[in-house]
Design an enzyme around this catalytic site. Structure first.
Site, PDB file in Angstrom:
ATOM      1  N   GLY A 207      57.444 -16.316  -2.949  1.00 21.85           N
ATOM      2  CA  GLY A 207      58.364 -17.445  -2.900  1.00 21.85           C
ATOM      3  C   GLY A 207      58.293 -18.248  -1.622  1.00 21.85           C
ATOM      4  CD  GLU A 209      53.264 -21.021  -0.101  1.00 17.89           C
ATOM      5  OE1 GLU A 209      53.200 -21.084   1.139  1.00 17.89           O
ATOM      6  OE2 GLU A 209      53.100 -19.962  -0.728  1.00 17.89           O
ATOM      7  CG  ASN A 276      53.804 -19.503   4.216  1.00 16.37           C
ATOM      8  OD1 ASN A 276      53.364 -18.778   3.331  1.00 16.37           O
ATOM      9  ND2 ASN A 276      54.639 -20.491   3.962  1.00 16.37           N
ATOM     10  CG  ASP A 318      50.002 -21.025   3.775  1.00 18.29           C
ATOM     11  OD1 ASP A 318      50.988 -20.271   3.825  1.00 18.29           O
ATOM     12  OD2 ASP A 318      49.232 -21.057   2.790  1.00 18.29           O
TER      13      ASP A 318
END
Length: 578
Positions: A207, A209, A276, A318
């Protein structure tokens, strides 16, 4: 919430062939796993797994992805041949690492189907299917994949796209329990394989992104009740919250745990990588953004975070830390370091001391241009303002799909090498204007364009042997197509790996990297192989089925190298010719 379909016990029991002699009849009947009771997996077997089995993602808690089996070796692997294959009937990506015990091979597939197959013959035993809500399918990142399950007791455990952990009876496929552990409406899904530690199923989640807040989840293996949930991103009043700028950025800060960790039995600690920060554009989250792009050490009994190490503070590219780590004791300067070794998206191989998370080394294994090098004291990249995407379009190596990615590594103690699959890919990237967080919507705020690194061979794929003592590359095997599949090391001086566009399943010499054998499968391979032994015969199993991130994210790389790769999941099992 999805509705679980009834699991099925496939087919009738195999009949014994009349023409067989009485001497061979018992062995023939024994080959069918449906003819006998299932032998439960014990806690002791997880701690010290039989060489003949593969009970969880990387076989052992240390994450080595190594098998002591050596019937198949560098001299005879050229005689490897397929003995059975099984089609899953699905065309989406198959990133699974199978597990095997007591003559049964367990496979998870796209869309959360599970197959149990006789590991000797490929006979279908049972199948589990799940109805997944459309809203969950809409927010799962990087294809509707699943990387595998784990065995414990008489059950098979795995996580689902709609954020459940499910326990299936290993013999019949019937659901023992089904526990919701998060809300898929918050864009939280599960695609990684769990591990089993002290009677709990430990799983991560996706999740990042979508602005989901990372967490690690423990579920009691027997009851299905949630034992603990620990957030990776610190909230107000927790250590590290001040690294999020003093606002609400931490609420949607990412740091997800979407791949699989390892367990240090001696220290009683789980080590797990985090992804990230959200969004990729860094203006809304000033500070280092703990605990993103990190390895965290969790107490398995309580979930408490005991230690952490952050590889890229305030990440802008990222560069998830999501390759499964490996616990390796390393001799350096006359001392033995209880190490934790990882290879990263950002192109560096790292060694830390796992007793205190102190930095030992960081060595590049591909072209790295996003920074000015590594700080020799902290191990952190030295920032290069010219490579900051908030200042406009920049070209950096590696790309956000990394030097390596989720593809599991393997390690051979006899060579001291870690076997790292990856790609020489770079990208142009720039931040986009700030936009408010919206539930269920992508929370990236950057645009990018991926390309193969200048001077790379073809699509830039590689397999590298990294000397864990030094972090230096011992040998490199380059490929014209992408390498998007994990490796398997064995005591036979063989490393198994696979190509994506080529569809080749391969055996390499673990000491030199020379290709000893290859077999062209039906599709690209994006999971990782295992090996097991039954009745004195060593088998190697892998699952083909192109999909995952490459066709979704790579743009011109996919157009040039992989857009015509046929899709379709097939389980392939090999053994030596007699």
């Amino acid at each position: 919430m999805g509705i679980t379909k009834r699991s099925m016990l496939g087919g009738l029991l195999a009949a014994c062939v009349v023409l067989l002699t009485m001497a061979t009849l018992p062995a023939f009947c024994q080959e069918d796993a449906s003819n006998r009771p299932y032998q439960a997996v014990t806690e002791q077997q997880l701690l010290n797994p039989p060489a003949t089995d593969w009970l969880q993602y990387r076989r052992t808690f240390d994450g080595h992805g190594y098998s002591p089996l050596k019937q198949i070796n560098a001299q005879n692997v050229k005689n490897l041949t397929p003995i059975w294959a099984f089609s899953t009937g699905l065309t989406a990506g198959h990133e699974v690492v199978p597990v095997e015990h007591d003559g049964i091979l367990f496979i998870t597939t796209s869309y959360n189907k599970v197959f149990a197959l006789d590991a000797r013959s490929g006979k279908f035993l049972w199948k589990y299917e799940r109805d997944i809500p459309e809203k969950a399918l809409a927010v799962v990142c990087c294809d509707v994949v699943n990387r595998g399950g784990a065995l414990y007791g008489d059950k098979f455990y795995f996580g689902t796209i709609d954020a459940h952990v499910v326990a299936l009876d290993a013999k019949t496929g019937k659901v023992a329990w089904d526990t919701k552990v998060a809300e898929y409406t918050d864009a939280i899904t599960i695609t990684g394989a769990p591990i089993v530690v002290k009677g709990n199923i430990i799983t991560g989640m996706t999740g990042g992104e979508y602005g989901s807040r990372g967490r690690l989840i423990a579920v009691n293996a027997e009851t299905g009740k949630i034992a603990w949930i620990t957030y990776t991103i610190p909230g107000p009043g927790e250590p590290g919250n001040e690294t999020w700028g003093g606002g609400d950025a931490w609420k949607h800060g990412g740091g997800t745990t979407w791949t699989t960790g390892v367990y240090d039995v001696q220290q009683n600690l789980i080590f797990w990588g985090t992804g990230n920060p959200g969004p990729w554009a860094g203006a809304v989250r000033p500070g280092d953004n703990l605990n993103t792009i990190s390895t965290l050490a969790f107490d398995p009994d309580t979930g408490q975070i005991k230690m952490h190490y952050q590889y890229v503070p305030h990440d802008l590219w990222d560069y998830d830390n999501i390759t499964t780590p490996m616990l390796i004791d390393v001799k350096r300067d006359g001392k033995t370091i209880p190490g934790i070794f990882t290879a990263h998206k950002q192109g560096y191989a790292y060694l830390l001391n796992r007793t205190n998370m102190q930095f030992v080394y960081a060595e590049p294994f591909m072209s790295v241009t996003f920074d000015k090098g590594i700080d020799p004291t902290t191990g952190h990249p030295i920032p290069d303002p010219a490579k900051d995407p908030s200042n406009g379009l920049v070209d950096v190596c590696p790309s956000f799909l990394g030097g390596t990615n989720y593809m599991p590594l393997s390690y051979d103690t006899s060579t001291g090498y870690a076997y790292v699959p990856g790609n020489e890919w770079c990208e142009t990237i720039k931040d986009l204007p700030e936009a408010p967080y919206t539930p269920g919507k992508m929370y990236v705020q950057a645009e990018f364009h991926m390309h193969v690194a200048p001077g790379a061979l073809g699509a830039g794929g590689f397999i590298k042997a990294i000397d864990v003592k030094t972090g230096k590359t011992a040998w490199t095997k380059k490929f014209e197509d992408p390498i998007w599949s994990g490796t398997l090391a064995t005591a036979g001086d063989v490393v198994f790996a696979a190509g994506t566009a080529s569809r080749d399943f391969m055996a390499l010499n673990s000491k030199t990297g020379d290709i000893l054998w290859k077999f062209r499968t039906n599709s690209g391979l994006v999971g990782a192989p295992i090996t097991y032994e039954l009745d004195g015969v060593q088998y190697v199993a892998t699952v083909s089925g192109f999909g995952g991130a490459i066709p979704i994210w790579t743009g011109e790389i996919n157009e040039k190298y992989t857009k015509d790769v046929p899709q379709g999941g097939v389980v392939w099992v090999f053994a030596l010719k007699k």
